[in-house]
Structure formats: C-alpha cells, structure tokens
Design an enzyme around this catalytic site. Structure first.
Site: not given
Ligand SMILES: Cc1cc2nc3c(=O)[nH]c(=O)nc-3n(C[C@H](O)[C@H](O)[C@H](O)COP(=O)(O)OP(=O)(O)OC[C@H]3O[C@@H](n4cnc5c(N)ncnc54)[C@H](O)[C@@H]3O)c2cc1C
Ligand code: SF4
Length: 589
Positions: A516
C-alpha cells in the site's frame, strides 16, 4: 531513433485495475485507445488452473506474478543524509506486472475510506485546531469529499462483487456492519463470506470489550454473482491460496476477467502487452504531452503519438514516469517547493499473535484473501486525537487468509528458530493460533519523498526512483497503541500466550509488510501542494491524467483499492463528460 506510429486518441500506461476501468469506460466512446502493459497477457484458463495455481514456492516465495527487480527497481534509504541502495530482492512490497497488475494477486479487502480520510486536514483543524498537527506533517484534503465519491465507490463495489454488510445505510447505523463508515446509498452486492473460527472469536471478544466488529468487505465472492457489465463470478471455496496467487474460480475480483475483456470487445481498443513505456513525450514548451515512447516485445523503440495520456502504472511507477518525463515540478525537501514525489506514505502495522490450548481449533488452512473481522473504533477520527496523542489510526482485525505450508508457522516466544524443537512448536501451534493486527494510517511528512536517484539506473538506462522513508513519532505512537489494543483483544479471546509485534525500527524494506504505497502525485485543490486536481488531471499538463494510490495525499488505516477503483470511475466520468466535450484545464489555475 524511435519508429513513429500513426496517432491515437488515448494512450493508457499500465493495465491493472485502474487502466482496465479506464479502458472499459472510455472504449465505448469510439475513440481510438491503445493500452500498454509491460508484462504478459493473462487469462484464468490456463494461467491459474489447479493444481499448478497453488504452487507456493513459485508464486509466494519466488513471486512469479510480480516485478523482475533485475529489470526495474528503486533505491531506498531511511533519511536524506544516507546513500540509497537498489532493492534487489522484493521485500516490503510486491508490485505486480502483467495484464491485471497486482489486482490478480491481491487479497481483495475492499474499503471505502472514512469521511475523515478524504478531508483529513480540514476536519482535524476544525475539531482540534492547527496546533495539533506536527510541524513536519503535511496533512492535506483530497479536494473531493466522501459524499462526492460515494456513487463511484458503489460502482466499483458492484463491478468487483464485494461481499459485506453495510453499517450506515443512508444515515441509519446498523449493528453488525461498520457503524463508523460514511453513509452508503445501497447495501453491498453480496452478503458477507462465511465466518471462520478466528472471526467468531474476534467478534465475541471485541463486543465484550465494547467495540463494534464487522466482517471486512471482500472481493472474494460469497455466492455466484453477475456484475452490471454481465461478468459472471463463481462462489469462493476458501482455498487459502489467495494473496500472491491468481484465483482458479473467478471468485476473486481481478481485472483480467472483469473490466479488461469488456474493453477488449471494442474494435477501437487495442492492448499491447510486453510493451514497456519508457517515458511520456512532451511538446517543446512542456505544457502538452504528445504521446509515449515504448519498447515493443522485440525491444524496438517505438513512438506512439496520442492526444491524451493516462498514467495508470501503479503508485510508484506513476511517480517515476512523471519525474523522468519532467511533468510537473519535482519536489525539493530542502525548500519544500515542487510537488512530484512529495507526500510519499506507506502503511503502519502492530499486532499480537494469540496462542490457545488444544481445545481451540482454528483450521487456518481454510481461508480467503479478505476473510476477516475488523473494527474501526480506533480508525480515522472515530476517537479523540488529543487524548491519544497522535493523528490517524488503523483498522484492527483478525482473519483467515490461508495458513499455507511454507509461509505460515507461528510459534510462541522463546521457541528456537530452527531444528526439531522448532518443528514440534510449529506442529503444536498451527491449529490453535489467531493473529490480531492493525493496518495503520501513515501521514505525509516533509522528509518522506520520492525523487530520481543520482547514481543508479534501470536496465533501460533511466535513473531509478529513490525512496526516502521512515515512520515518524506520530506513527510509532499509533502503532504501539494498536499493538496494545490487539493484545487486549487476544487476552479477551482467551489466549494462553500472547506475542506482540511492531514493524522494525527504523523501517526496513526487507520483510513483507504491505503493497500500500501512496502519494507522490497527490490530488488537491492547490497546485502548490498537489500534482493533479480533483479530476486527477495534471495541473501543469492538462492532457495527462494520473490514477492510482499515488494521488492519495496521505495513507489511511485501510487497504487502498476501494478508493483507487472509485477514483478511476470518477476520472473516467470527468474525461467522458467534461474533458472530451471541452479539452483543456478542468479547473482553472
Ligand atoms: C500481495 C498483495 C496484496 C494486496 N491486497 C490488497 C487488498 O486486500 N486490498 C486492497 O485494497 N489492495 C490490496 N493490494 C493492493 C492492490 O493490489 C493495488 O492497490 C491495486 O492493484 C492497484 O491497481 P493499479 O491499477 O493502480 O496498479 P497495478 O495493479 O499494479 O497495475 C499497474 C500495471 O501497470 C504496469 N506497468 C507499470 N509500469 C509500466 C510501464 N512503464 N509500461 C507499461 N506497463 C507498466 C504493471 O506491469 C501493472 O500491470 C495488494 C497488493 C499486493 C501486492
Ligand atoms: S480463496 Fe476464494 S477468491 Fe481466493 S483464490 Fe481461493 S477460491 Fe479464489
């Protein structure tokens, strides 16, 4: 020299929850949209089929679904006078890669932040006066209230099949739900998951102490469900291989089988996987983005012109991309000027492990990522900051997310760390233990920030991002209080032995704690203290939008993805109904 491609209307960088929601919502406009994802494509079948999906060494220990630190990582130090070093092994946090991002291997605890979290500065000052805020704390409002975001929380909860129980429906408080939550217009789409033994014990003990427990809202579907987009979920079967794993049942809401396939049905939408965006390109006066430069799967450098760029690459990557692309003024901790990289925050901990006698059977092998009982009696502003001596708080919970063979082996204090006595203690404790713990808020401080490292570069030749972070006194007080409350609950549960814990001091990036990570491109009403306005549009570059937890001005005592998903829907609405009708700054500066 990059090969220049024909222009598109919208480029989306990163394809997890936020990129997926934006793609789904915007693809229906008919605009030409390209999403870039640095990792592989993914589908439940064949990627997460049993029995291979439960390979604990591959997914939990070798972090198969997460970033490859030989390609990209960050450097870390606790304070500005230290030299930061690259984090070569994943530890404290586990960012995802591949289609669906970390939304594939998350637990699924899905909150609405509390009303106080959205207006932390003004609500604190109106109740306690400015004097309560420490001099180095940069407490800020979001620029949008809980009430404004409420319909978008609802959209995300329905998309993600959340299982829970309302505690405040239209202002009526309901026992058994979270009575400290802001008013909701509707119930959760699904009822709570079946309670585990740990939850039942926590519920009884906290009620007898006068607290207000409720089942944590879970993106693990408690029953078969079809969401408003027509996506079908199966019922969770409590397999226990949930956090760090994909779901074999399409029961854990994940972007790869929900929002992403909906976007991909549109012929005007294209996904390019194994495509690493290196930077956002700018016009000569730095006021407008012209597109992105990326590496295609063969390593060729390509230039994709676009009218709008959406940065949805996860909190840490969002900040890195903005810093490297020179979008917005980088934060300088010495002068306090600049905004990009400012207000980085993390998540606090503190808790107690309760060891019972053989008569208490906890069956920890059964569980789901978000299967837990929680209470918010010491979260947000549910209690008195002046009496407590700190600002912020944390949810305190006990649950059953899965006692897997390699990762789960609690033992009472005094047990040797290895050998036959350790093994005997693991066997004796395994089925008779419950963890009670807190997830604490972390406020933002002048001295905690992100910038570009002056020494180390990633495999693409870009400076790595440097993280400077430590918990401050306010957080240590909050975590110590949470530890003591957790221990008191463990005692009330009837524990024979209680082991308490706090995070390492100073903060260490080595043990896993939480993914987080927040801040660095924060939202707000003032361009001097925020990177994006309340529509998540960059103040200085109106055709760039940023989504994800990097926009939180400080971190709450809760998991982030509920508000992250809600904000993605909110931003899509602003893009569709405001920006596309009249491109330019949505809020004049
Ligand atoms: C083990 C674990 C448990 C979790 N449990 C919870 C939970 O219970 N509840 C909760 O609220 N949250 C939880 N989280 C957090 C949650 O997963 C994230 O808040 C959420 O996935 C964020 O979404 P996002 O779209 O911002 O980023 P992400 O899901 O990280 O997606 C971003 C994507 O961008 C891609 N990317 C990055 N840079 C580049 C680039 N330069 N070029 C092309 N692609 C790129 C990455 O490969 C990734 O696929 C957890 C996280 C983890 C790791
Ligand atoms: S615990 Fe439930 S939601 Fe999690 S992976 Fe197993 S079946 Fe899926």
């Amino acid at each position: 020299m990059a090969t220049k491609l024909p222009p598109v209307d919208i480029a989306i960088i990163g394809f997890g929850w936020t990129g997926g929601i934006l793609a789904k919502e915007l693809a229906s406009t008919g605009l030409k949209i390209v999403a870039f994802e640095r990792g592989k494509p993914r589908t439940t079948d064949p990627d997460f089929l049993e029995p291979g999906k439960d390979d604990e060494i591959r997914f939990a220990n070798r972090t198969d679904l997460m970033i490859d630190t030989t390609q990209e990582t960050l450097t870390f130090r606790n304070t500005g006078d230290q030299t930061a070093l690259p984090m070569r092994r994943l530890g404290s946090f586990l960012p995802g890669t591949g289609v669906g991002g970390a939304g594939v291997h998350w637990n699924g605890v899905t909150w609405r932040f509390m009303e106080w979290d959205h207006e932390a500065y003004s609500r604190t000052v109106s109740k306690y006066g400015k004097g309560i805020i420490p001099a180095d704390m940069q407490l800020q409002d979001w620029g949008i209230s809980y009430a404004e975001l409420e319909p978008y929380y609802d959209m995300f909860e329905k998309t993600a099949a959340i299982s829970g129980k309302a505690g405040n429906l239209n202002g009526t408080k309901i026992d058994g739900g979270n009575v400290f939550e802001g008013a909701r217009k509707s119930e959760y789409p699904n009822p709570p998951l079946v309670w585990s033994q740990a939850m039942t014990m926590f519920d009884k003990a906290t009620r007898s102490l006068g607290y207000h427990p409720f089942p944590s809202p879970a993106a693990n579907a408690s029953r078969a469900y079809t969401n408003p987009d027509g996506v079908k979920f199966n019922q969770c079967h409590y397999c226990g291989f949930c956090e760090r794993f994909g779901c074999e049942a399409d029961a854990k809401a994940s972007p790869h089988f929900t929002v992403i396939p909906i976007a991909m049905k549109n012929p005007n939408f294209e996904l390019r996987t194994r495509s690493q965006v290196l930077k956002i390109n700018m016009d000569s006066d730095g006021k407008k983005a012209t597109g992105v430069t990326y590496l295609d799967p063969l390593g060729n450098e390509m230039e994709q012109p676009a009218d709008i760029v959406i940065v949805s690459a996860f909190a840490l990557n969002n900040v890195h991309l903005l810093l490297y692309s020179k979008i917005g003024k980088a934060y300088d901790p010495k002068t306090g000027e600049g905004v990009v990289g400012r207000n980085y925050a993390y998540q606090g901990g503190g808790g107690a492990t309760a060891f019972f006698g053989e008569d208490v059977i906890t069956n920890p092998f059964m569980g789901a990522g978000a299967l837990s009982m929680c209470m918010d009696d010491f979260n947000g502003d549910s209690y008195d900051f002046a009496k407590a001596g700190y600002i912020g708080g944390g949810g305190i919970s006990a649950g059953s997310s899965g006692g897997r063979p390699i990762g789960y082996h609690p033992t009472p204090p005094g047990t040797p760390k290895w050998g036959s006595d350790w093994k005997k203690a693991v066997v004796a404790a395994y089925n008779h233990t419950v963890g009670v713990g807190s997830q604490g808020s972390v406020m933002s401080y002048r001295q905690n920030y992100l910038d570009l490292d002056p020494t180390y570069t990633d495999s693409f030749g870009r400076p790595m991002m440097r993280m400077t972070f430590d918990f401050q006194d306010n957080e240590w007080k909050q975590m110590a209080a949470a530890r003591d409350i957790s221990a008191a609950i463990a005692k009330e549960m009837g524990a024979k032995v209680i082991a308490t814990s706090l995070p390492a001091k100073p903060y260490s990036v080595v043990p896993y704690q939480s993914t987080h990570n927040t801040g660095g491109t924060v939202m707000g009403a003032d361009p001097k203290t925020s990177v994006v306005n309340k529509y998540l549009q960059v103040w200085d570059v109106p055709n760039v939008f940023v989504t994800g937890a990097s926009v939180f001005p400080q971190n709450a005592g809760k998991n982030p993805t509920g508000p992250v998903g809600a904000l993605a829907y909110w931003m899509a609405d602003a893009l569709k109904n405001k920006y596309l009708k009249s491109p330019g700054a949505l809020i004049p500066t």
